[in-house]
Design an enzyme around this catalytic site. Sequence first.
Site, PDB file in Angstrom:
ATOM      1  N   LYS A  73       0.841  -1.212   0.000  1.00  0.00           N
ATOM      2  CA  LYS A  73       0.000   0.000   0.000  1.00  0.00           C
ATOM      3  C   LYS A  73       0.869   1.252   0.000  1.00  0.00           C
ATOM      4  O   LYS A  73       0.605   2.196  -0.744  1.00  0.00           O
ATOM      5  CB  LYS A  73      -0.887  -0.026   1.252  1.00  0.00           C
ATOM      6  CG  LYS A  73      -1.399   1.337   1.695  1.00  0.00           C
ATOM      7  CD  LYS A  73      -2.069   1.251   3.052  1.00  0.00           C
ATOM      8  CE  LYS A  73      -2.401   2.596   3.636  1.00  0.00           C
ATOM      9  NZ  LYS A  73      -1.252   3.315   4.199  1.00  0.00           N
ATOM     10  N   ASN A  74       1.903   1.263   0.847  1.00  0.00           N
ATOM     11  CA  ASN A  74       2.663   2.496   1.009  1.00  0.00           C
ATOM     12  C   ASN A  74       3.714   2.718  -0.073  1.00  0.00           C
ATOM     13  O   ASN A  74       4.541   3.630   0.027  1.00  0.00           O
ATOM     14  CB  ASN A  74       3.279   2.564   2.416  1.00  0.00           C
ATOM     15  CG  ASN A  74       2.193   2.820   3.448  1.00  0.00           C
ATOM     16  OD1 ASN A  74       1.066   3.170   3.093  1.00  0.00           O
ATOM     17  ND2 ASN A  74       2.521   2.638   4.712  1.00  0.00           N
ATOM     18  N   ASP A 116      -5.161   8.934   8.499  1.00  0.00           N
ATOM     19  CA  ASP A 116      -5.510   8.404   9.810  1.00  0.00           C
ATOM     20  C   ASP A 116      -5.331   9.430  10.918  1.00  0.00           C
ATOM     21  O   ASP A 116      -4.422  10.251  10.870  1.00  0.00           O
ATOM     22  CB  ASP A 116      -4.620   7.186  10.106  1.00  0.00           C
ATOM     23  CG  ASP A 116      -4.862   6.080   9.109  1.00  0.00           C
ATOM     24  OD1 ASP A 116      -5.990   5.996   8.596  1.00  0.00           O
ATOM     25  OD2 ASP A 116      -3.919   5.327   8.834  1.00  0.00           O
ATOM     26  N   ASP A 165       3.806   0.980  12.142  1.00  0.00           N
ATOM     27  CA  ASP A 165       2.618   0.273  11.639  1.00  0.00           C
ATOM     28  C   ASP A 165       2.564  -1.188  12.105  1.00  0.00           C
ATOM     29  O   ASP A 165       1.615  -1.903  11.775  1.00  0.00           O
ATOM     30  CB  ASP A 165       2.586   0.305  10.097  1.00  0.00           C
ATOM     31  CG  ASP A 165       2.493   1.719   9.562  1.00  0.00           C
ATOM     32  OD1 ASP A 165       1.964   2.586  10.270  1.00  0.00           O
ATOM     33  OD2 ASP A 165       2.965   1.965   8.442  1.00  0.00           O
ATOM     34  N   VAL A 190       7.191   7.434  16.774  1.00  0.00           N
ATOM     35  CA  VAL A 190       6.947   8.042  15.451  1.00  0.00           C
ATOM     36  C   VAL A 190       5.710   8.944  15.475  1.00  0.00           C
ATOM     37  O   VAL A 190       5.743  10.064  14.956  1.00  0.00           O
ATOM     38  CB  VAL A 190       6.831   6.960  14.354  1.00  0.00           C
ATOM     39  CG1 VAL A 190       6.568   7.596  12.986  1.00  0.00           C
ATOM     40  CG2 VAL A 190       8.092   6.107  14.307  1.00  0.00           C
TER      41      VAL A 190
HETATM   42  N1  EPU Z   1       6.261  14.776  10.303  1.00  0.00           N
HETATM   43  C1  EPU Z   1       6.418  16.111  10.625  1.00  0.00           C
HETATM   44  N2  EPU Z   1       6.508  17.011   9.593  1.00  0.00           N
HETATM   45  C2  EPU Z   1       6.454  16.638   8.285  1.00  0.00           C
HETATM   46  C3  EPU Z   1       6.284  15.274   7.969  1.00  0.00           C
HETATM   47  C4  EPU Z   1       6.187  14.359   9.004  1.00  0.00           C
HETATM   48  O1  EPU Z   1       6.480  16.471  11.809  1.00  0.00           O
HETATM   49  O2  EPU Z   1       6.531  17.515   7.407  1.00  0.00           O
HETATM   50  C5  EPU Z   1       6.120  13.785  11.389  1.00  0.00           C
HETATM   51  C6  EPU Z   1       4.725  13.149  11.389  1.00  0.00           C
HETATM   52  O3  EPU Z   1       3.783  13.949  12.054  1.00  0.00           O
HETATM   53  C7  EPU Z   1       4.985  11.825  12.083  1.00  0.00           C
HETATM   54  C8  EPU Z   1       6.414  11.476  11.628  1.00  0.00           C
HETATM   55  O4  EPU Z   1       7.007  12.695  11.172  1.00  0.00           O
HETATM   56  O5  EPU Z   1       4.965  12.019  13.477  1.00  0.00           O
HETATM   57  C9  EPU Z   1       6.495  10.451  10.518  1.00  0.00           C
HETATM   58  O6  EPU Z   1       5.760  10.905   9.392  1.00  0.00           O
HETATM   59  P1  EPU Z   1       6.127  10.482   7.908  1.00  0.00           P
HETATM   60  O7  EPU Z   1       6.132  11.703   7.054  1.00  0.00           O
HETATM   61  O8  EPU Z   1       7.337   9.620   7.924  1.00  0.00           O
HETATM   62  O9  EPU Z   1       4.884   9.588   7.536  1.00  0.00           O
HETATM   63  P2  EPU Z   1       3.952   9.656   6.252  1.00  0.00           P
HETATM   64  O10 EPU Z   1       4.737   9.768   5.019  1.00  0.00           O
HETATM   65  O11 EPU Z   1       2.856  10.632   6.498  1.00  0.00           O
HETATM   66  C10 EPU Z   1       4.017   7.070   5.845  1.00  0.00           C
HETATM   67  C11 EPU Z   1       3.010   5.960   5.786  1.00  0.00           C
HETATM   68  C12 EPU Z   1       2.474   5.667   7.174  1.00  0.00           C
HETATM   69  C13 EPU Z   1       3.653   5.267   8.062  1.00  0.00           C
HETATM   70  C14 EPU Z   1       4.704   6.385   8.068  1.00  0.00           C
HETATM   71  C15 EPU Z   1       5.931   6.037   8.858  1.00  0.00           C
HETATM   72  C16 EPU Z   1       2.054   6.252   3.606  1.00  0.00           C
HETATM   73  C17 EPU Z   1       0.878   6.599   2.768  1.00  0.00           C
HETATM   74  N3  EPU Z   1       1.916   6.366   4.921  1.00  0.00           N
HETATM   75  O12 EPU Z   1       3.310   8.206   6.342  1.00  0.00           O
HETATM   76  O13 EPU Z   1       1.612   4.552   7.055  1.00  0.00           O
HETATM   77  O14 EPU Z   1       3.189   5.031   9.372  1.00  0.00           O
HETATM   78  O15 EPU Z   1       5.088   6.687   6.708  1.00  0.00           O
HETATM   79  O16 EPU Z   1       6.562   4.934   8.343  1.00  0.00           O
HETATM   80  O17 EPU Z   1       3.084   5.853   3.086  1.00  0.00           O
HETATM   81  C18 EPU Z   1      -0.245   3.217   7.487  1.00  0.00           C
HETATM   82  O18 EPU Z   1       0.064   2.588   6.470  1.00  0.00           O
HETATM   83  O19 EPU Z   1      -1.131   2.819   8.283  1.00  0.00           O
HETATM   84  C19 EPU Z   1       0.450   4.470   7.766  1.00  0.00           C
HETATM   85  C20 EPU Z   1       0.014   5.370   8.635  1.00  0.00           C
END
Ligand code: EPU
Length: 434
Positions: free
Chosen positions: A22-23, A115, A304, A326
């Site tokens: 998915k990701n 989420d 996750d 995280v």
């Molecule tokens: N963060 C910031 N500022 C930013 C970006 C992120 O503070 O500009 C913080 C977030 O608030 C969070 C942490 O950094 O506390 C990690 O966020 P990240 O950007 O790494 O996550 P994401 O790209 O939004 C993806 C996955 C998530 C997974 C995370 C961490 C997708 C669509 N989503 O999210 O997956 O938990 O990386 O590995 O790829 C899931 O599949 O259930 C899911 C939530």
Amino acid sequence: MAQFVIQGGTPLHGDIRLSGAKNAASKMLIASLLTDEECVFENFPRIGDTNITRELCEAIGSRIVVEGSRLRIVTPTLSTTTVGALSRRNRIPVLALGALLGRAGEAEVPFVGGDKIGPRPIDIHIQALTQLGATITTGEQSYRATVSGRLRGANITFPYPSVGATENTIFASVFALGRTVIRNAAVEPEILDLIKLLQNMGAIIELGTDRRIMIEGVKHLRGAHHTILPDRNEAVSFACLAIATKGDVIVKGAVQDHLVTFLNTVRRIGAEYEVLHDGIRFWCPGSLRAAHIETDTHPGFMTDWQQPLVVALTQAKGRSVVHETVYEDRFGYAEDLNSMGARIKVGTECLGDISCRFKDKICSHTALVEGPTELHGTELRVRDIRAGIAHVIAALTAHGTSTIDNIEELDRGYERVDERLRYIGAQIKRVSEN
Ligand code: EPU
């Protein structure tokens, strides 16, 4: 609206095959916007999240054909650089900022959903795109990014290795003038898979040591044919299901390289695994032991994975400690498990060695799990994708019947999960509500 009705208490046995990740899949669709040629993806998961991204791409000019698990996408011209409000929301539109800026020099995307597991700001994305030369303004419902001339390569250091910000910065910099270096980048397997796709499309992207990614701007990208990596989050979910129900399951397509940290945890809690040529077998030879887990960015224990594992830990002897570093607020589901008989106490204090961004904040980011506890069936409602799979695992572990509402959230991340679980003996029915 639909719900799952689950009869639990039976060990699960058999083989279950992973879908494409998915990701990674949605990001591949966004990457395809960087070329006017066709991209073909194999092992493409048919889940709610990728449907939302398909809707996004089609609305800006992509033509998409799905043949089983193969998806073809081509975007000969962009009909607009504004991503309008989508019928449902996830966090993918923000990644269109980098891709559309890269291809067209401008982009407007709606505020992102996803989420409810913490505030999830996008400051790191905005900061990086600005360093590449974009001007970004925030409207009432959207972000708008423009650049005069071309984006320019830059040295960018992330304050935290954000997955999405790494992807967005890569998308924006593949066409930037000169060289971009991202320090403290995320290096999750899904990001490496995305880099492989972009490399096949003609990009020049190098991986350095210490979370460094270097991108040399090119003028043109072409189409590519790419097989999406298997979903390691599904692998962990099914493994925890086998362990919690004291079953024996072969997770077909699971890759050891993606799961090294998880496999160590499996052994530490007294469960077992065996790496086979086309998957990994998980089972539980005796009683489970408590553990101390801290979630982290890759190659650490993934955030996750903590929800499915916590269900298994409710069956382990002793007090387990789970420190979530995280996301600020990812233990909402503990209350649901407690209503089934689990004994989980959520707290705000850091409990572990990992330096945590939530140290001086009041965030419910630790959990103490006392076990073993006998779980019993109840009525549940899915909060988010991973909490939802924890509900399913708990319901299959519990004695009696459970109902789970709002399963559309679960369908966002797990393809036909009920059908696939029935093959390994789960008594799970999808019932439509009127
Ligand atoms: N963060 C910031 N500022 C930013 C970006 C992120 O503070 O500009 C913080 C977030 O608030 C969070 C942490 O950094 O506390 C990690 O966020 P990240 O950007 O790494 O996550 P994401 O790209 O939004 C993806 C996955 C998530 C997974 C995370 C961490 C997708 C669509 N989503 O999210 O997956 O938990 O990386 O590995 O790829 C899931 O599949 O259930 C899911 C939530």
